[in-house]
Design a protein around this motif. Structure first.
Motif, PDB file in Angstrom:
ATOM      1  N   THR A 236       0.198   4.376   8.580  1.00 14.32           N
ATOM      2  CA  THR A 236       0.238   2.914   8.534  1.00 14.32           C
ATOM      3  C   THR A 236       1.459   2.389   9.264  1.00 14.32           C
ATOM      4  O   THR A 236       1.405   1.342   9.896  1.00 14.32           O
ATOM      5  CB  THR A 236       0.225   2.401   7.082  1.00 14.32           C
TER       6      THR A 236
ATOM      7  N   VAL B  92       0.847  -1.197   0.000  1.00 14.31           N
ATOM      8  CA  VAL B  92       0.000   0.000   0.000  1.00 14.31           C
ATOM      9  C   VAL B  92       0.878   1.240   0.000  1.00 14.31           C
ATOM     10  O   VAL B  92       0.585   2.223  -0.695  1.00 14.31           O
ATOM     11  CB  VAL B  92      -0.966  -0.012   1.216  1.00 14.31           C
ATOM     12  N   GLU B  93       1.980   1.211   0.745  1.00 16.78           N
ATOM     13  CA  GLU B  93       2.879   2.365   0.771  1.00 16.78           C
ATOM     14  C   GLU B  93       3.507   2.602  -0.608  1.00 16.78           C
ATOM     15  O   GLU B  93       3.674   3.741  -1.033  1.00 16.78           O
ATOM     16  CB  GLU B  93       3.984   2.142   1.805  1.00 16.78           C
ATOM     17  N   ARG B  94       3.888   1.498  -1.255  1.00 13.10           N
ATOM     18  CA  ARG B  94       4.484   1.647  -2.579  1.00 13.10           C
ATOM     19  C   ARG B  94       3.465   2.192  -3.585  1.00 13.10           C
ATOM     20  O   ARG B  94       3.804   2.985  -4.453  1.00 13.10           O
ATOM     21  CB  ARG B  94       5.039   0.316  -3.059  1.00 13.10           C
ATOM     22  N   SER B  95       2.223   1.740  -3.461  1.00 12.30           N
ATOM     23  CA  SER B  95       1.210   2.217  -4.410  1.00 12.30           C
ATOM     24  C   SER B  95       0.813   3.656  -4.123  1.00 12.30           C
ATOM     25  O   SER B  95       0.433   4.389  -5.034  1.00 12.30           O
ATOM     26  CB  SER B  95      -0.016   1.317  -4.393  1.00 12.30           C
ATOM     27  N   LEU B  96       0.918   4.063  -2.867  1.00 12.68           N
ATOM     28  CA  LEU B  96       0.558   5.434  -2.503  1.00 12.68           C
ATOM     29  C   LEU B  96       1.817   6.225  -2.133  1.00 12.68           C
ATOM     30  O   LEU B  96       1.844   6.951  -1.146  1.00 12.68           O
ATOM     31  CB  LEU B  96      -0.411   5.430  -1.319  1.00 12.68           C
ATOM     32  N   SER B  97       2.843   6.080  -2.896  1.00 13.02           N
ATOM     33  CA  SER B  97       4.120   6.705  -2.557  1.00 13.02           C
ATOM     34  C   SER B  97       4.039   8.222  -2.573  1.00 13.02           C
ATOM     35  O   SER B  97       4.858   8.889  -1.964  1.00 13.02           O
ATOM     36  CB  SER B  97       5.210   6.237  -3.514  1.00 13.02           C
ATOM     37  N   GLY B  98       3.079   8.785  -3.171  1.00 14.69           N
ATOM     38  CA  GLY B  98       2.948  10.245  -3.230  1.00 14.69           C
ATOM     39  C   GLY B  98       2.416  10.833  -1.941  1.00 14.69           C
ATOM     40  O   GLY B  98       2.670  11.973  -1.614  1.00 14.69           O
ATOM     41  N   SER B  99       1.667  10.091  -1.165  1.00 18.47           N
ATOM     42  CA  SER B  99       1.043  10.628   0.046  1.00 18.47           C
ATOM     43  C   SER B  99       1.860  10.209   1.256  1.00 18.47           C
ATOM     44  O   SER B  99       1.864   9.051   1.643  1.00 18.47           O
ATOM     45  CB  SER B  99      -0.393  10.113   0.150  1.00 18.47           C
ATOM     46  N   ASP B 100       2.562  11.145   1.896  1.00 13.90           N
ATOM     47  CA  ASP B 100       3.408  10.852   3.056  1.00 13.90           C
ATOM     48  C   ASP B 100       2.600  10.642   4.324  1.00 13.90           C
ATOM     49  O   ASP B 100       2.986   9.893   5.204  1.00 13.90           O
ATOM     50  CB  ASP B 100       4.422  11.977   3.293  1.00 13.90           C
TER      51      ASP B 100
ATOM     52  N   THR C 113      -0.336   9.192   4.726  1.00 18.61           N
ATOM     53  CA  THR C 113      -0.893   7.848   4.792  1.00 18.61           C
ATOM     54  C   THR C 113       0.160   6.842   5.171  1.00 18.61           C
ATOM     55  O   THR C 113      -0.084   5.958   5.990  1.00 18.61           O
ATOM     56  CB  THR C 113      -1.513   7.455   3.436  1.00 18.61           C
ATOM     57  N   SER C 114       1.342   6.946   4.611  1.00 21.88           N
ATOM     58  CA  SER C 114       2.390   5.978   4.916  1.00 21.88           C
ATOM     59  C   SER C 114       2.841   6.101   6.358  1.00 21.88           C
ATOM     60  O   SER C 114       3.107   5.101   7.014  1.00 21.88           O
ATOM     61  CB  SER C 114       3.567   6.139   3.961  1.00 21.88           C
TER      62      SER C 114
END
Length: 173
Positions: free
Chosen positions: A109, A95-103, A105-106
């Motif tokens: 998580t 999920v972090e890799r897919s949403l790499s643009g949003s800091d 969210t990562s």
């Protein structure tokens, strides 16, 4: 053990009457009876002690088997939890890799995964609470109005106080 019938006991009694005499025979019979009673109690105590030790051995074996079963369950739970945590971390990483643009969210998580790893069971287990002064009283979910209408005692009262309470009053006429 011994095969004593009525005829043999009568023969023993007749010989004892002749040898001991009629005056001392009742006293000797009481003494022999007391000694036989003590012997029977001793044998019963020994049997009870042997039975207790056998039961204790069985309980120890049962305790050992329950402990090994508990260890097996604990190890299987730990391995399943570790597998779940690995899978969870893999999913979180995906999920972090897919949403790499949003800091934001990562980071949330990651903090959740860290919180999950530091989870302890003691936070869920309630602390021991002493029952207090009124531990003899019924402390259930039954409402007080129902207890009063059903006549359930809610206060401890001594026997003397109860007698004094229900003693008929003297009429002053």
């Amino acid at each position: 053990m011994f095969d004593l019938g009525i005829s043999k006991m009568a023969l023993i009694g007749a010989v004892a009457l002749i040898v001991i005499g009629p005056e001392k025979l009742p006293r000797v019979a009481r003494t022999v009876g007391a000694l036989l009673g003590k012997a029977q109690r001793y044998v019963a105590d020994v049997k009870a002690e042997v039975n207790r030790s056998m039961e204790l051995d069985e309980l120890r074996k049962m305790k050992d088997s329950v402990e090994t079963a508990a260890r097996d369950v604990e190890s299987s739970v730990r391995t399943n939890a570790a597998d779940f945590e690995k899978g969870w971390n893999n999913e979180v990483g995906a999920v972090e890799r897919s949403l790499s643009g949003s800091d934001s969210t990562s980071s949330s998580t990651e903090s959740y995964a860290e919180d999950y790893g530091s989870y302890t069971a003691s936070a869920v287990t309630p602390a021991y609470r002493h029952p207090g002064k009124k531990w003899r009283l019924k402390r259930g979910a039954t409402p007080q109005w129902y207890k009063q209408s059903a006549g359930v005692r809610t206060h401890v009262q001594s026997g003397a106080a109860r007698v004094a309470r229900f003693r008929p009053r003297k009429s002053s006429s």
